[in-house]
Design a protein around this motif. Sequence first.
Motif, PDB file in Angstrom:
ATOM      1  N   TYR A 125       0.847  -1.196   0.000  1.00 19.53           N
ATOM      2  CA  TYR A 125       0.000   0.000   0.000  1.00 19.53           C
ATOM      3  C   TYR A 125       0.877   1.239   0.000  1.00 19.53           C
ATOM      4  CZ  TYR A 125      -4.249   2.627   0.233  1.00 19.53           C
ATOM      5  OH  TYR A 125      -5.290   3.457  -0.108  1.00 19.53           O
ATOM      6  N   VAL A 126       0.632   2.097  -0.985  1.00 19.18           N
ATOM      7  CA  VAL A 126       1.472   3.270  -1.205  1.00 19.18           C
ATOM      8  C   VAL A 126       0.766   4.515  -0.681  1.00 19.18           C
ATOM      9  CG1 VAL A 126       2.692   4.647  -2.921  1.00 19.18           C
ATOM     10  CG2 VAL A 126       2.455   2.170  -3.255  1.00 19.18           C
ATOM     11  N   PHE A 127       1.369   5.132   0.315  1.00 18.02           N
ATOM     12  CA  PHE A 127       0.905   6.426   0.813  1.00 18.02           C
ATOM     13  C   PHE A 127       1.736   7.519   0.157  1.00 18.02           C
ATOM     14  CE2 PHE A 127      -0.485   3.537   4.108  1.00 18.02           C
ATOM     15  CZ  PHE A 127      -1.704   4.055   4.520  1.00 18.02           C
ATOM     16  N   ASP A 128       1.074   8.496  -0.386  1.00 21.11           N
ATOM     17  CA  ASP A 128       1.769   9.641  -0.974  1.00 21.11           C
ATOM     18  C   ASP A 128       1.949  10.691   0.115  1.00 21.11           C
ATOM     19  OD1 ASP A 128       2.741  11.779  -2.398  1.00 21.11           O
ATOM     20  OD2 ASP A 128       1.181  11.743  -3.941  1.00 21.11           O
ATOM     21  N   VAL A 129       3.205  10.904   0.523  1.00 22.04           N
ATOM     22  CA  VAL A 129       3.472  11.844   1.621  1.00 22.04           C
ATOM     23  C   VAL A 129       3.971  13.196   1.118  1.00 22.04           C
ATOM     24  CG1 VAL A 129       3.883  10.033   3.322  1.00 22.04           C
ATOM     25  CG2 VAL A 129       5.800  10.866   1.944  1.00 22.04           C
ATOM     26  N   SER A 130       3.783  13.467  -0.163  1.00 22.81           N
ATOM     27  CA  SER A 130       4.177  14.777  -0.685  1.00 22.81           C
ATOM     28  C   SER A 130       3.209  15.841  -0.176  1.00 22.81           C
ATOM     29  CB  SER A 130       4.178  14.760  -2.217  1.00 22.81           C
ATOM     30  OG  SER A 130       2.878  14.549  -2.720  1.00 22.81           O
ATOM     31  N   PRO A 131       3.641  17.088  -0.112  1.00 23.83           N
ATOM     32  CA  PRO A 131       2.793  18.163   0.424  1.00 23.83           C
ATOM     33  C   PRO A 131       1.462  18.333  -0.320  1.00 23.83           C
ATOM     34  CG  PRO A 131       5.078  18.890   0.284  1.00 23.83           C
ATOM     35  CD  PRO A 131       5.010  17.562  -0.417  1.00 23.83           C
ATOM     36  N   SER A 132       1.438  18.038  -1.610  1.00 24.42           N
ATOM     37  CA  SER A 132       0.232  18.276  -2.409  1.00 24.42           C
ATOM     38  C   SER A 132      -0.721  17.079  -2.454  1.00 24.42           C
ATOM     39  CB  SER A 132       0.629  18.642  -3.843  1.00 24.42           C
ATOM     40  OG  SER A 132       1.382  17.598  -4.439  1.00 24.42           O
ATOM     41  N   SER A 133      -0.381  15.991  -1.783  1.00 26.36           N
ATOM     42  CA  SER A 133      -1.227  14.800  -1.838  1.00 26.36           C
ATOM     43  C   SER A 133      -2.481  14.989  -0.988  1.00 26.36           C
ATOM     44  CB  SER A 133      -0.455  13.576  -1.353  1.00 26.36           C
ATOM     45  OG  SER A 133      -0.163  13.680   0.031  1.00 26.36           O
ATOM     46  N   GLU A 134      -3.442  14.079  -1.158  1.00 23.31           N
ATOM     47  CA  GLU A 134      -4.680  14.173  -0.383  1.00 23.31           C
ATOM     48  C   GLU A 134      -4.385  13.997   1.104  1.00 23.31           C
ATOM     49  OE1 GLU A 134      -7.480  10.992  -1.076  1.00 23.31           O
ATOM     50  OE2 GLU A 134      -5.872   9.626  -1.652  1.00 23.31           O
ATOM     51  N   PRO A 135      -5.262  14.473   1.985  1.00 22.74           N
ATOM     52  CA  PRO A 135      -5.031  14.372   3.435  1.00 22.74           C
ATOM     53  C   PRO A 135      -4.726  12.935   3.855  1.00 22.74           C
ATOM     54  CG  PRO A 135      -6.925  15.759   2.985  1.00 22.74           C
ATOM     55  CD  PRO A 135      -6.534  15.157   1.673  1.00 22.74           C
ATOM     56  N   ILE A 136      -3.804  12.820   4.787  1.00 18.60           N
ATOM     57  CA  ILE A 136      -3.343  11.489   5.185  1.00 18.60           C
ATOM     58  C   ILE A 136      -4.460  10.683   5.845  1.00 18.60           C
ATOM     59  CG2 ILE A 136      -2.507  11.938   7.525  1.00 18.60           C
ATOM     60  CD1 ILE A 136      -0.622  10.074   4.716  1.00 18.60           C
ATOM     61  N   GLY A 137      -5.398  11.360   6.498  1.00 20.88           N
ATOM     62  CA  GLY A 137      -6.522  10.658   7.102  1.00 20.88           C
ATOM     63  C   GLY A 137      -7.374   9.935   6.055  1.00 20.88           C
ATOM     64  N   GLU A 138      -7.563  10.580   4.889  1.00 21.78           N
ATOM     65  CA  GLU A 138      -8.321   9.959   3.808  1.00 21.78           C
ATOM     66  C   GLU A 138      -7.558   8.772   3.226  1.00 21.78           C
ATOM     67  OE1 GLU A 138     -11.475  10.733   2.940  1.00 21.78           O
ATOM     68  OE2 GLU A 138     -11.307  12.035   4.716  1.00 21.78           O
ATOM     69  N   GLN A 139      -6.254   8.909   3.138  1.00 23.81           N
ATOM     70  CA  GLN A 139      -5.440   7.804   2.632  1.00 23.81           C
ATOM     71  C   GLN A 139      -5.495   6.602   3.585  1.00 23.81           C
ATOM     72  OE1 GLN A 139      -1.557   8.670   0.823  1.00 23.81           O
ATOM     73  NE2 GLN A 139      -1.958  10.868   1.123  1.00 23.81           N
ATOM     74  N   ILE A 140      -5.517   6.866   4.876  1.00 23.38           N
ATOM     75  CA  ILE A 140      -5.595   5.781   5.866  1.00 23.38           C
ATOM     76  C   ILE A 140      -6.940   5.062   5.771  1.00 23.38           C
ATOM     77  CG2 ILE A 140      -5.696   5.286   8.336  1.00 23.38           C
ATOM     78  CD1 ILE A 140      -3.568   7.502   8.705  1.00 23.38           C
ATOM     79  N   LYS A 141      -8.006   5.813   5.557  1.00 20.95           N
ATOM     80  CA  LYS A 141      -9.324   5.189   5.391  1.00 20.95           C
ATOM     81  C   LYS A 141      -9.330   4.256   4.177  1.00 20.95           C
ATOM     82  CE  LYS A 141     -12.136   8.907   7.416  1.00 20.95           C
ATOM     83  NZ  LYS A 141     -13.158   9.955   7.115  1.00 20.95           N
ATOM     84  N   ALA A 142      -8.718   4.700   3.084  1.00 21.95           N
ATOM     85  CA  ALA A 142      -8.656   3.881   1.872  1.00 21.95           C
ATOM     86  C   ALA A 142      -7.820   2.632   2.106  1.00 21.95           C
ATOM     87  CB  ALA A 142      -8.076   4.697   0.722  1.00 21.95           C
ATOM     88  N   PHE A 143      -6.744   2.784   2.871  1.00 23.11           N
ATOM     89  CA  PHE A 143      -5.920   1.607   3.209  1.00 23.11           C
ATOM     90  C   PHE A 143      -6.732   0.594   3.999  1.00 23.11           C
ATOM     91  CE2 PHE A 143      -3.763  -0.390   6.792  1.00 23.11           C
ATOM     92  CZ  PHE A 143      -2.949  -1.296   6.115  1.00 23.11           C
TER      93      PHE A 143
END
Length: 202
Positions: A125-143
Amino acid sequence: IRRKVAGDDFILFEQVIPVHVSLFFTAVFVTAMFSVIFYAHRKEIMRSFYKLPSVVLLGSGEGHANIIREITNKEAMPHAKVEYFYVGYHTNGETLQLVAPRNHTMKSGVVLRKMKGMNCKSLVYVFDVSPSSEPIGEQIKAFNKAQSALGADYIVVANNAHAADKGKLKRIRSMFGDIHEVSLTNKKGVDRLRASILSRSA
């Protein structure tokens, strides 16, 4: 074709079995055979997609196909029969299939339905941690949704680590502990990620 059958009487065979009829049935037979071979081949390709031990790459941002390339040393290619996916193969005694969505914006529900029934050995599972990526909370929900659907062992990747948002990276570290901080720009963490994927999927 003429043939003497009795006395001086002849039968014209093409009047009994016209040549064009024979050619017609030959064409039908050949077409049917090619159809059987084609669909048998297609079925085998589809079967191998779901049967082969697989590593599934999901997550935010782009670069999934590039990760496949780094692991297999070959360009990821669109699958011949299963729409929406890039595939790559790593062979070391046994063939390992690496699969990633061709369109990273495709709805996760569609992706997960397509992957249902795969022989999934590991989820990367790839989290995009660049400044312009979607909020990390939304990425965690998708994970959480993906991991629950596939039920596989997982490897967490923090992509774009060379230009990471420190807050996003800290959140991922605190949640998962051991993560792979990767940059495809400068190849940071790629060798470690490759070794982890191959060892867990053996």
